[in-house]
Design a protein around this motif. Sequence first.
Motif, mmCIF file in Angstrom:
data_model
loop_
_atom_site.group_PDB
_atom_site.id
_atom_site.type_symbol
_atom_site.label_atom_id
_atom_site.label_comp_id
_atom_site.label_asym_id
_atom_site.label_seq_id
_atom_site.Cartn_x
_atom_site.Cartn_y
_atom_site.Cartn_z
ATOM 1 N N GLU A 100 0.829 -1.189 0.000
ATOM 2 C CA GLU A 100 0.000 0.000 0.000
ATOM 3 C C GLU A 100 0.866 1.242 0.000
ATOM 4 O O GLU A 100 2.024 1.214 0.404
ATOM 5 N N TYR B 32 -4.749 -6.009 -7.023
ATOM 6 C CA TYR B 32 -4.744 -5.644 -5.609
ATOM 7 C C TYR B 32 -5.763 -4.518 -5.449
ATOM 8 O O TYR B 32 -5.871 -3.641 -6.311
ATOM 9 N N PHE B 34 -7.749 -1.583 -2.830
ATOM 10 C CA PHE B 34 -7.561 -0.755 -1.640
ATOM 11 C C PHE B 34 -8.760 0.171 -1.467
ATOM 12 O O PHE B 34 -9.392 0.586 -2.434
ATOM 13 N N TRP B 35 -9.036 0.508 -0.216
ATOM 14 C CA TRP B 35 -9.922 1.606 0.112
ATOM 15 C C TRP B 35 -9.150 2.589 0.987
ATOM 16 O O TRP B 35 -8.524 2.208 1.981
ATOM 17 N N TYR B 36 -9.243 3.874 0.582
ATOM 18 C CA TYR B 36 -8.628 4.954 1.345
ATOM 19 C C TYR B 36 -9.719 5.932 1.775
ATOM 20 O O TYR B 36 -10.730 6.086 1.089
ATOM 21 N N LEU B 46 -5.114 4.718 4.572
ATOM 22 C CA LEU B 46 -5.536 3.396 4.137
ATOM 23 C C LEU B 46 -6.533 2.814 5.128
ATOM 24 O O LEU B 46 -6.265 2.756 6.333
ATOM 25 N N LYS B 49 -7.129 -3.393 2.610
ATOM 26 C CA LYS B 49 -6.569 -3.819 1.335
ATOM 27 C C LYS B 49 -6.888 -5.296 1.117
ATOM 28 O O LYS B 49 -7.057 -6.067 2.064
#
Lengths: 112, 115
Positions: A100, B32, B34-36, B46, B49
């Motif tokens: 990330e 991959y 993700f959330w932000y 973040l 994930k």
Amino acid sequence: DAGITQSPRHKVTETGTPVTLRCHQTENHRYMYWYRQDPGHGLRLIHYSYGVKDTDKGEVSDGYSVSRSKTEDFLLTLESATSSQTSVYFCAISESNLDEQYFGPGTRLTVT
Amino acid sequence: AQSVTQPDIHITVSEGASLELRCNYSYGATPYLFWYVQSPGQGLQLLLKYFSGDTLVQGIKGFEAEFKRSQSSFNLRKPSVHWSDAAEYFCAVGPPMDSSYKLIFGSGTRLLVRP
């Protein structure tokens, strides 16, 4: 919080002037990124770096250049600022390309 | 080309109600995900994930997301929203087997919370 700072945090400049934004990290991460954030567009990648002196273009790189002479610093330069470059600029870092990304606090740039 | 769609620009929910934010992606392989979250005037943080394995992932602040391959979706959920959850939420995808290092972000969903 990841150790990422951006300077300046706010800047107003005139059309045609050069501007340099700095991103500094204390995490020793290999990868660094510059994004711009505009309403309705989310974040768009400008340039990124995968090591000292190793950089590549993102999707909106025209009018921008970058340099990375040290692991901890990634500079974004607007060679001749235009009003369309008024935006909020975010730096991000990641340990590897599969990890990330951690974001800095942002720089609000206004080009008049 | 890879893309991420967040179909809801704004969502308003009452405090204590459940929440689901939608995210759909277009990608050649399982990316991959993700959330932000971004609070006003702040950088992105973040939330969670997904790389592989269990398709239901837990994140910080009581959020979870479920990866559904058949629907190319990665929706974010929270069973009971708090006023402090008011923020903008971004879904992002990244290439797992690609030499590029780029995340592709959706345009964001702004969450408003009614008292």
